[in-house]
Design an enzyme around this catalytic site. Structure first.
Site, PDB file in Angstrom:
ATOM      1  N   SER A   1      36.376  48.417  44.958  1.00 31.65           N
ATOM      2  CA  SER A   1      37.337  48.400  45.977  1.00 31.65           C
ATOM      3  C   SER A   1      37.527  49.602  46.638  1.00 31.65           C
ATOM      4  O   SER A   1      37.935  50.538  45.929  1.00 31.65           O
ATOM      5  CB  SER A   1      38.640  47.766  45.366  1.00 31.65           C
ATOM      6  OG  SER A   1      39.592  47.866  46.690  1.00 31.65           O
TER       7      SER A   1
ATOM      8  N   HIS B   1      34.119  46.040  48.181  1.00 32.41           N
ATOM      9  CA  HIS B   1      35.323  45.060  48.604  1.00 32.41           C
ATOM     10  C   HIS B   1      36.243  45.925  49.455  1.00 32.41           C
ATOM     11  O   HIS B   1      36.351  47.205  49.096  1.00 32.41           O
ATOM     12  CB  HIS B   1      36.093  44.770  47.441  1.00 32.41           C
ATOM     13  CG  HIS B   1      37.050  43.905  47.507  1.00 32.41           C
ATOM     14  ND1 HIS B   1      36.999  42.562  47.457  1.00 32.41           N
ATOM     15  CD2 HIS B   1      38.540  44.043  47.403  1.00 32.41           C
ATOM     16  CE1 HIS B   1      38.206  42.181  47.505  1.00 32.41           C
ATOM     17  NE2 HIS B   1      39.118  43.135  47.432  1.00 32.41           N
TER      18      HIS B   1
ATOM     19  N   ASP C   1      39.729  45.998  51.505  1.00 37.18           N
ATOM     20  CA  ASP C   1      41.120  45.311  51.469  1.00 37.18           C
ATOM     21  C   ASP C   1      41.744  45.754  52.901  1.00 37.18           C
ATOM     22  O   ASP C   1      42.149  46.857  53.104  1.00 37.18           O
ATOM     23  CB  ASP C   1      42.041  45.843  50.369  1.00 37.18           C
ATOM     24  CG  ASP C   1      41.619  45.487  49.139  1.00 37.18           C
ATOM     25  OD1 ASP C   1      41.373  44.130  48.852  1.00 37.18           O
ATOM     26  OD2 ASP C   1      41.199  46.316  48.226  1.00 37.18           O
TER      27      ASP C   1
ATOM     28  N   MET D   1      45.205  45.216  54.855  1.00 32.60           N
ATOM     29  CA  MET D   1      46.638  44.788  54.900  1.00 32.60           C
ATOM     30  C   MET D   1      47.533  45.045  56.017  1.00 32.60           C
ATOM     31  O   MET D   1      47.258  45.995  56.602  1.00 32.60           O
ATOM     32  CB  MET D   1      47.248  45.610  53.693  1.00 32.60           C
ATOM     33  CG  MET D   1      46.506  45.524  52.326  1.00 32.60           C
ATOM     34  SD  MET D   1      47.156  46.466  51.007  1.00 32.60           S
ATOM     35  CE  MET D   1      46.035  46.450  49.664  1.00 32.60           C
TER      36      MET D   1
ATOM     37  N   HIS E   1      38.561  41.415  52.459  1.00 35.79           N
ATOM     38  CA  HIS E   1      39.734  40.685  51.986  1.00 35.79           C
ATOM     39  C   HIS E   1      40.650  40.986  52.862  1.00 35.79           C
ATOM     40  O   HIS E   1      41.409  41.971  52.745  1.00 35.79           O
ATOM     41  CB  HIS E   1      39.973  41.101  50.412  1.00 35.79           C
ATOM     42  CG  HIS E   1      41.137  40.678  49.854  1.00 35.79           C
ATOM     43  ND1 HIS E   1      41.883  41.156  48.733  1.00 35.79           N
ATOM     44  CD2 HIS E   1      41.947  39.318  50.284  1.00 35.79           C
ATOM     45  CE1 HIS E   1      42.794  40.323  48.312  1.00 35.79           C
ATOM     46  NE2 HIS E   1      42.718  39.395  49.129  1.00 35.79           N
TER      47      HIS E   1
ATOM     48  N   MET F   1      44.291  40.565  53.940  1.00 34.95           N
ATOM     49  CA  MET F   1      45.974  40.024  53.607  1.00 34.95           C
ATOM     50  C   MET F   1      46.645  40.437  54.854  1.00 34.95           C
ATOM     51  O   MET F   1      47.489  41.250  54.848  1.00 34.95           O
ATOM     52  CB  MET F   1      46.330  41.172  52.350  1.00 34.95           C
ATOM     53  CG  MET F   1      45.626  40.808  50.975  1.00 34.95           C
ATOM     54  SD  MET F   1      45.422  42.159  50.020  1.00 34.95           S
ATOM     55  CE  MET F   1      43.829  43.004  50.570  1.00 34.95           C
TER      56      MET F   1
ATOM     57  N   MET G   1      43.553  36.292  42.836  1.00 32.01           N
ATOM     58  CA  MET G   1      44.185  37.643  42.734  1.00 32.01           C
ATOM     59  C   MET G   1      45.103  37.367  41.320  1.00 32.01           C
ATOM     60  O   MET G   1      45.752  36.566  40.761  1.00 32.01           O
ATOM     61  CB  MET G   1      45.589  37.652  43.616  1.00 32.01           C
ATOM     62  CG  MET G   1      44.902  37.630  45.150  1.00 32.01           C
ATOM     63  SD  MET G   1      43.806  38.803  45.380  1.00 32.01           S
ATOM     64  CE  MET G   1      44.718  40.099  44.932  1.00 32.01           C
TER      65      MET G   1
ATOM     66  N   ASP H   1      40.278  39.851  41.585  1.00 37.15           N
ATOM     67  CA  ASP H   1      40.770  40.937  42.155  1.00 37.15           C
ATOM     68  C   ASP H   1      41.897  41.410  41.784  1.00 37.15           C
ATOM     69  O   ASP H   1      43.280  40.609  41.896  1.00 37.15           O
ATOM     70  CB  ASP H   1      40.991  40.505  43.629  1.00 37.15           C
ATOM     71  CG  ASP H   1      41.036  41.735  44.635  1.00 37.15           C
ATOM     72  OD1 ASP H   1      41.107  43.088  43.937  1.00 37.15           O
ATOM     73  OD2 ASP H   1      41.166  41.689  45.865  1.00 37.15           O
TER      74      ASP H   1
HETATM   75  C1  DX5 Z   1      45.185  44.389  45.723  1.00 36.38           C
HETATM   76  C2  DX5 Z   1      43.814  44.442  46.430  1.00 36.38           C
HETATM   77  C3  DX5 Z   1      42.644  44.787  45.329  1.00 36.38           C
HETATM   78  C4  DX5 Z   1      42.805  46.262  44.931  1.00 36.38           C
HETATM   79  C5  DX5 Z   1      42.520  46.387  43.404  1.00 36.38           C
HETATM   80  O1  DX5 Z   1      45.836  43.936  46.841  1.00 36.38           O
HETATM   81  O2  DX5 Z   1      43.300  43.328  47.018  1.00 36.38           O
HETATM   82  O3  DX5 Z   1      41.448  44.679  45.957  1.00 36.38           O
HETATM   83  O4  DX5 Z   1      42.222  47.063  45.481  1.00 36.38           O
HETATM   84  O5  DX5 Z   1      42.771  47.362  42.862  1.00 36.38           O
HETATM   85  P1  DX5 Z   1      42.788  47.597  41.484  1.00 36.38           P
HETATM   86  O6  DX5 Z   1      41.359  47.349  40.785  1.00 36.38           O
HETATM   87  O7  DX5 Z   1      43.237  49.081  41.215  1.00 36.38           O
HETATM   88  O8  DX5 Z   1      43.764  46.820  40.747  1.00 36.38           O
HETATM   89 ZN    ZN Z   2      41.068  43.038  47.419  1.00 41.23          ZN
END
Ligand code: DX5
Ligand code: ZN
Length: 220
Positions: A9, A34, A36, A38, A67, A69, A138, A176
């Site tokens: 990630s 990956h 993220d 947000m 991903h 969010m 998740m 994840d």
């Molecule tokens: C959390 C993200 C994850 C995050 C995982 O909201 O969707 O992808 O980056 O990070 P770790 O592996 O540090 O939990």
């Molecule tokens: Zn993620």
């Protein structure tokens, strides 16, 4: 058994050295990037947006697994396709017309994923699982890297695997949040196909060796 994938990630990368960390993943045994996204509304944090994703996809040489969010993701499906996303995952909890959203993602030539928050039951996917390329479970509450793994995830992976098998679907199961060398094997044994790992990879002394270690455990 199919090959299990590791998806570092980028949220946990060093943004001041983003190209370096992308090349590091390119040159590792990792399978996917990956990414993220947000919005500060669906989750209580803002990560980064389109210009940063563009910078990532310019250098990344592996599957781009995005991903989202964010609320109302339909607004940006086309944009994420244009930016080079291979997989686009939206949250079940953020989509009123999930079936329409999934079809729109596929119409843009991307693989369609749906993410479930830790409290959302697997049964919610019964009537859509056959349309999905990927389900992202998740294993932390979304919004931040570096949180602890929620143990109930193992049971959810098993339930999801049964649902996929019962429907004859070929959906991949992605995990994840809080993935480490302590839970990868158990997750794969429960039915996981893709393991996302952020802090465990980028905060380790040798991220490439850590990716190889996770991948070996996942495929052992
Ligand atoms: C959390 C993200 C994850 C995050 C995982 O909201 O969707 O992808 O980056 O990070 P770790 O592996 O540090 O939990
Ligand atoms: Zn993620």
């Amino acid at each position: 058994m199919s090959v299990k994938r590791i998806a570092p990630s980028i949220l946990a990368a060093d943004f001041a050295n983003l190209q370096r960390d992308i090349e590091l993943v390119n040159d590792s045994d990792a399978d996917w990037f990956h990414i993220d996204i947000m919005d500060g509304v669906f989750v209580p944090n803002i990560s980064f947006g389109m210009p940063v994703l563009k910078a990532i996809t310019t250098h990344a040489k592996k599957t781009i697994d995005v991903h989202l969010m964010i609320v109302d993701p339909d607004r940006y499906i086309k944009t994420f396709a244009e930016l080079g996303s291979d997989n686009l995952t939206v949250h079940y909890e953020a989509c009123t017309h999930l079936h329409r959203t999934v079809q729109a993602i596929k119409a843009e030539g991307m693989k369609a994923g749906v993410a479930l928050n830790p409290h959302t039951p697997i049964a919610s996917l019964e009537d859509i699982i056959s349309d999905l390329d990927l389900v992202c479970l998740m294993s932390v509450n979304p919004g931040f890297g570096g949180q602890s793994f929620i143990e109930n995830t193992y049971s959810k992976v098993k339930q999801l695997k049964s649902l996929i098998t019962a429907k004859g679907a070929s959906t991949l199961i992605e995990i994840d949040g809080g993935v480490t060398d302590k839970n990868v094997k158990q997750l794969v044994d429960a039915g996981a196909d893709v393991l996302v790992a952020g802090s465990f990879v980028f905060r380790s002394e040798n991220p490439q060796a850590t990716v190889s270690h996770l991948r070996t455990l996942a495929n052992s």
